[in-house]
Design a protein around this motif. Structure first.
Motif, PDB file in Angstrom:
ATOM      1  N   CYS A   1      28.750 -24.777  77.854  1.00 55.26           N
ATOM      2  CA  CYS A   1      28.442 -23.370  77.588  1.00 55.26           C
ATOM      3  C   CYS A   1      29.667 -22.484  77.792  1.00 55.26           C
ATOM      4  O   CYS A   1      30.326 -22.536  78.839  1.00 55.26           O
ATOM      5  CB  CYS A   1      27.309 -22.905  78.502  1.00 55.26           C
TER       6      CYS A   1
ATOM      7  N   SER B   1      19.579 -17.037  65.608  1.00 57.19           N
ATOM      8  CA  SER B   1      20.313 -18.055  66.372  1.00 57.19           C
ATOM      9  C   SER B   1      20.014 -17.965  67.865  1.00 57.19           C
ATOM     10  O   SER B   1      20.150 -18.963  68.599  1.00 57.19           O
ATOM     11  CB  SER B   1      21.814 -17.927  66.140  1.00 57.19           C
TER      12      SER B   1
ATOM     13  N   GLN C   1      25.111 -12.292  75.693  1.00 55.77           N
ATOM     14  CA  GLN C   1      25.593 -11.967  74.347  1.00 55.77           C
ATOM     15  C   GLN C   1      25.139 -10.588  73.881  1.00 55.77           C
ATOM     16  O   GLN C   1      25.951  -9.804  73.362  1.00 55.77           O
ATOM     17  CB  GLN C   1      25.102 -13.032  73.361  1.00 55.77           C
TER      18      GLN C   1
ATOM     19  N   ARG D   1      17.394 -20.489  69.149  1.00 59.37           N
ATOM     20  CA  ARG D   1      17.957 -21.802  69.516  1.00 59.37           C
ATOM     21  C   ARG D   1      18.715 -21.730  70.830  1.00 59.37           C
ATOM     22  O   ARG D   1      18.578 -22.603  71.690  1.00 59.37           O
ATOM     23  CB  ARG D   1      18.877 -22.303  68.393  1.00 59.37           C
ATOM     24  N   GLN D   2      19.520 -20.689  71.000  1.00 62.76           N
ATOM     25  CA  GLN D   2      20.329 -20.574  72.206  1.00 62.76           C
ATOM     26  C   GLN D   2      19.475 -20.351  73.449  1.00 62.76           C
ATOM     27  O   GLN D   2      19.803 -20.843  74.523  1.00 62.76           O
ATOM     28  CB  GLN D   2      21.348 -19.453  72.029  1.00 62.76           C
ATOM     29  N   TYR D   3      18.380 -19.636  73.300  1.00 65.12           N
ATOM     30  CA  TYR D   3      17.468 -19.429  74.429  1.00 65.12           C
ATOM     31  C   TYR D   3      16.888 -20.764  74.895  1.00 65.12           C
ATOM     32  O   TYR D   3      16.711 -20.983  76.097  1.00 65.12           O
ATOM     33  CB  TYR D   3      16.345 -18.473  74.027  1.00 65.12           C
TER      34      TYR D   3
ATOM     35  N   ILE E   1      21.757 -16.939  77.732  1.00 64.23           N
ATOM     36  CA  ILE E   1      22.705 -16.646  76.661  1.00 64.23           C
ATOM     37  C   ILE E   1      22.403 -15.316  75.964  1.00 64.23           C
ATOM     38  O   ILE E   1      23.327 -14.522  75.735  1.00 64.23           O
ATOM     39  CB  ILE E   1      22.771 -17.812  75.659  1.00 64.23           C
TER      40      ILE E   1
END
Length: 201
Positions: A192, A18, A33, A21-23, A29
């Motif tokens: 975000c 995941s 995280q 995608r977040q990058y 992110i």
């Protein structure tokens, strides 16, 4: 030729898929995280997405796989995949397997056109599924609940290389405790959950 080389000092670390995608949404992110281990309140759309997955599982029990032209395939849900060679792991929303090819499926709550991060996330799932089962995995699907659309995604070599490149960037940032610059737009920032931790926003 695609190189899978992972820096020796972080070879034992596995990234959640995941984060690919977040990058793409914002390269900061993974830093917040994985390195800082921040745990902000989850946006409402995250809970809505989880509810969607449960709904889709129930719906598929009463549908054929005709929309994928794979009516003879078996279907599983929430399938865990992991790979030491790719240094990635994750949970695929659904997997179709016809004993000749294998196909990952991702359910999305909103949107109508696949975004780069969604495409690369699906591609990464395909890479790990191919390694897991030994069947070719060259295509996957993204389903959008709000529009009722199914998009077929081909896993071209260029997309596989993009997954590897982003993986290496994330691992480099984490290994060096580096918070990357963010190209995110103000509109993205307001979506975000880590906005309050960015001191330049």
């Amino acid at each position: 030729m695609i190189s899978l080389k992972i820096p020796l000092n972080i070879m034992s670390y596995s990234l959640p898929i995941s984060l690919i995608r977040q990058y793409c949404f914002c390269p900061r992110i993974p830093y917040f995280q994985e390195l800082l281990k921040l745990n902000p309140k989850r946006p409402q759309w995250v809970k809505q997405g989880e509810d969607l997955h449960q709904k889709q599982q129930k719906v598929f029990k009463h549908r054929t796989l005709k929309r994928f032209d794979l009516e003879q395939a078996t279907q599983t849900f929430d399938e865990f995949v992991t790979s030491d060679s790719f240094a990635l792991h994750g949970v695929v929303d659904s997997v179709l397997n016809n004993q000749e090819n294998i196909y990952p499926i991702e359910f999305k709550l909103g949107g109508s056109k696949p975004m780069k991060g969604q495409i690369l996330q699906l591609t990464a799932y395909g890479m790990l599924l191919q390694e897991k089962y030994g069947f070719p995995c060259q295509t996957g699907f993204i389903l959008y609940e709000n529009k009722g659309k199914t998009h077929q995604i081909n896993f071209a070599k260029e997309r596989i290389q993009q997954v590897i490149t982003i993986r290496d960037k994330i691992l480099f940032d984490l290994d060096n405790s580096y918070m990357p610059d963010s190209p995110a737009t103000p509109s993205q920032c307001t979506q975000c959950e880590y906005l309050n931790y960015c001191n330049d926003r």
